[in-house]
Design a protein around this motif. Structure first.
Motif, mmCIF file in Angstrom:
data_model
loop_
_atom_site.group_PDB
_atom_site.id
_atom_site.type_symbol
_atom_site.label_atom_id
_atom_site.label_comp_id
_atom_site.label_asym_id
_atom_site.label_seq_id
_atom_site.Cartn_x
_atom_site.Cartn_y
_atom_site.Cartn_z
ATOM 1 N N ASP A 119 44.263 51.751 58.965
ATOM 2 C CA ASP A 119 45.388 52.509 59.586
ATOM 3 C C ASP A 119 44.702 52.765 61.017
ATOM 4 N N ASP A 120 43.299 52.694 61.147
ATOM 5 C CA ASP A 120 42.978 52.875 62.599
ATOM 6 C C ASP A 120 43.630 52.485 63.755
ATOM 7 N N PRO A 121 44.095 53.509 64.692
ATOM 8 C CA PRO A 121 44.837 52.879 65.933
ATOM 9 C C PRO A 121 44.279 52.029 66.624
ATOM 10 N N ASN A 122 43.004 51.785 67.095
ATOM 11 C CA ASN A 122 42.289 51.074 67.731
ATOM 12 C C ASN A 122 42.565 49.533 67.250
ATOM 13 N N GLN A 123 42.693 49.299 65.739
ATOM 14 C CA GLN A 123 42.890 47.829 65.418
ATOM 15 C C GLN A 123 41.851 46.933 65.863
ATOM 16 N N PHE A 124 40.355 47.295 65.760
ATOM 17 C CA PHE A 124 39.465 46.433 66.390
ATOM 18 C C PHE A 124 39.303 45.340 65.401
ATOM 19 N N TYR A 125 39.559 45.402 64.332
ATOM 20 C CA TYR A 125 39.350 44.327 63.404
ATOM 21 C C TYR A 125 40.038 42.928 63.793
ATOM 22 N N TYR A 126 41.264 43.236 64.446
ATOM 23 C CA TYR A 126 42.183 42.206 64.952
ATOM 24 C C TYR A 126 41.687 41.849 66.278
ATOM 25 N N ARG A 127 41.009 42.629 66.748
ATOM 26 C CA ARG A 127 40.687 42.162 68.425
ATOM 27 C C ARG A 127 39.612 41.779 68.834
ATOM 28 N N SER A 128 38.497 41.139 68.045
ATOM 29 C CA SER A 128 37.449 40.564 68.407
ATOM 30 C C SER A 128 37.403 39.205 67.583
ATOM 31 N N ASP A 129 36.344 38.291 68.086
ATOM 32 C CA ASP A 129 36.478 37.024 67.769
ATOM 33 C C ASP A 129 36.319 36.543 66.288
ATOM 34 N N HIS A 130 35.979 37.582 65.363
ATOM 35 C CA HIS A 130 35.708 37.259 63.821
ATOM 36 C C HIS A 130 36.648 37.093 63.350
ATOM 37 N N TYR A 131 38.182 37.626 63.980
ATOM 38 C CA TYR A 131 39.367 37.663 63.444
ATOM 39 C C TYR A 131 39.817 36.097 63.188
ATOM 40 N N ASN A 132 39.518 35.398 64.022
ATOM 41 C CA ASN A 132 40.255 33.869 63.958
ATOM 42 C C ASN A 132 39.400 33.362 62.816
ATOM 43 N N PHE A 133 38.128 33.694 62.350
ATOM 44 C CA PHE A 133 37.670 33.329 60.998
ATOM 45 C C PHE A 133 38.093 33.802 59.989
ATOM 46 N N ALA A 134 38.206 35.222 59.993
ATOM 47 C CA ALA A 134 38.778 36.056 58.854
ATOM 48 C C ALA A 134 40.609 35.377 58.317
ATOM 49 N N LYS A 135 41.119 35.069 59.503
ATOM 50 C CA LYS A 135 42.455 34.868 58.962
ATOM 51 C C LYS A 135 42.490 33.363 58.390
ATOM 52 N N ASN A 136 41.305 32.716 58.580
ATOM 53 C CA ASN A 136 41.301 31.442 57.999
ATOM 54 C C ASN A 136 40.555 31.611 56.584
ATOM 55 N N GLY A 137 40.213 32.681 56.177
ATOM 56 C CA GLY A 137 39.791 33.086 54.811
ATOM 57 C C GLY A 137 38.244 33.220 54.668
ATOM 58 N N ILE A 138 37.613 33.277 56.010
ATOM 59 C CA ILE A 138 36.118 33.250 56.014
ATOM 60 C C ILE A 138 35.917 34.899 55.960
ATOM 61 N N PRO A 139 34.897 35.057 55.097
ATOM 62 C CA PRO A 139 34.563 36.479 55.212
ATOM 63 C C PRO A 139 33.868 36.950 56.628
ATOM 64 N N ALA A 140 34.091 37.827 57.307
ATOM 65 C CA ALA A 140 33.533 38.391 58.532
ATOM 66 C C ALA A 140 33.120 39.730 58.711
ATOM 67 N N ILE A 141 31.985 39.937 59.381
ATOM 68 C CA ILE A 141 31.573 41.118 59.920
ATOM 69 C C ILE A 141 31.133 41.417 61.157
ATOM 70 N N PHE A 142 31.576 42.403 61.823
ATOM 71 C CA PHE A 142 31.807 42.727 63.181
ATOM 72 C C PHE A 142 31.030 44.077 63.714
ATOM 73 N N TYR A 143 29.710 44.014 64.156
ATOM 74 C CA TYR A 143 28.988 45.031 64.482
ATOM 75 C C TYR A 143 29.245 45.341 66.102
ATOM 76 N N PHE A 144 29.307 46.681 66.110
ATOM 77 C CA PHE A 144 29.832 47.077 67.547
ATOM 78 C C PHE A 144 29.337 48.582 67.552
ATOM 79 N N SER A 145 28.939 48.970 68.786
ATOM 80 C CA SER A 145 28.819 50.398 69.363
ATOM 81 C C SER A 145 29.839 51.345 69.641
ATOM 82 N N GLY A 146 30.900 50.864 69.813
ATOM 83 C CA GLY A 146 32.024 51.643 70.092
ATOM 84 C C GLY A 146 32.259 51.445 71.868
#
Length: 193
Positions: A119-146
């Motif tokens: 429920d994070d309003p920023n929805q960063f999970y869906y806004r960076s390049d790992h998401y195209n892998f995740a939506k294809n069922g590939i586990p993804a991790i995103f490191y980010f400093s804000g």
């Protein structure tokens, strides 16, 4: 500079570290592809292109590790010794556990999961390049400093980069990748919506 020369530099250092390990006879057991993509702000275009035209079959891809904006601090932290971790537990509990374990062993950063909340309003999970892998069922991790006051502005300049902070997050990404590439079996997708 932070968005995203910091992450780009991290990827280049990780690639060099894997190369150096192989040169010393300690290369990873699995293939590791270090890649840079473009067009994130235009709709994750580079990672979308790769997932639609992969060099290696997506079904053989164990995980995606994404580092984007790792060279600055946001206003929510008092120390640079942190990283936001997004997505590590969305598809694979093993990926999350691996990241936690290698952090305790090698980098000891504060792992902040604030932006991983559904429920994070920023929805960063869906806004960076790992998401195209995740939506294809590939586990993804995103490191980010804000984000910071120079986010998406020309004032995001190299003199503001915290180089040791970026290096520490890149080390965490490297150790996570190393563990993924050297396990006896690939991590499992064990989380479903």
């Amino acid at each position: 500079a932070d968005d995203n020369a910091s992450g780009t530099s991290g990827v280049m250092e990780i690639a060099q570290a894997f190369h150096n390990a192989r040169q010393r006879g300690f290369g990873p057991r699995r293939s590791v592809l270090c890649m840079l993509v473009t067009g994130e702000e235009k709709g994750l275009l580079g990672s979308q292109y790769y997932t639609e035209h992969p060099i290696l079959p997506l079904e053989n891809t164990v995980a995606n590790i994404n580092i984007d904006m790792i060279g600055r601090m946001d206003l929510l932290h008092d120390s640079p010794d942190y990283t936001y971790v997004i997505g590590s537990d969305r598809l694979s509990t093993e990926l999350h556990e691996i990241n936690e374990e290698v952090n305790k062993k090698y980098t000891r950063l504060e792992l902040d999961y604030t932006y991983n909340a559904e429920d994070d309003p920023n929805q960063f999970y869906y806004r960076s390049d790992h998401y195209n892998f995740a939506k294809n069922g590939i586990p993804a991790i995103f490191y980010f400093s804000g984000t910071h006051e120079d986010y998406h502005k020309p004032t995001d300049t190299a003199d503001k980069i915290m180089f040791e902070k970026a290096a520490n997050i890149a080390r965490l990404a490297y150790h996570t990748a190393w563990e993924l590439a050297n396990r006896d079996k690939r991590i499992e997708v064990d989380v479903v919506d």
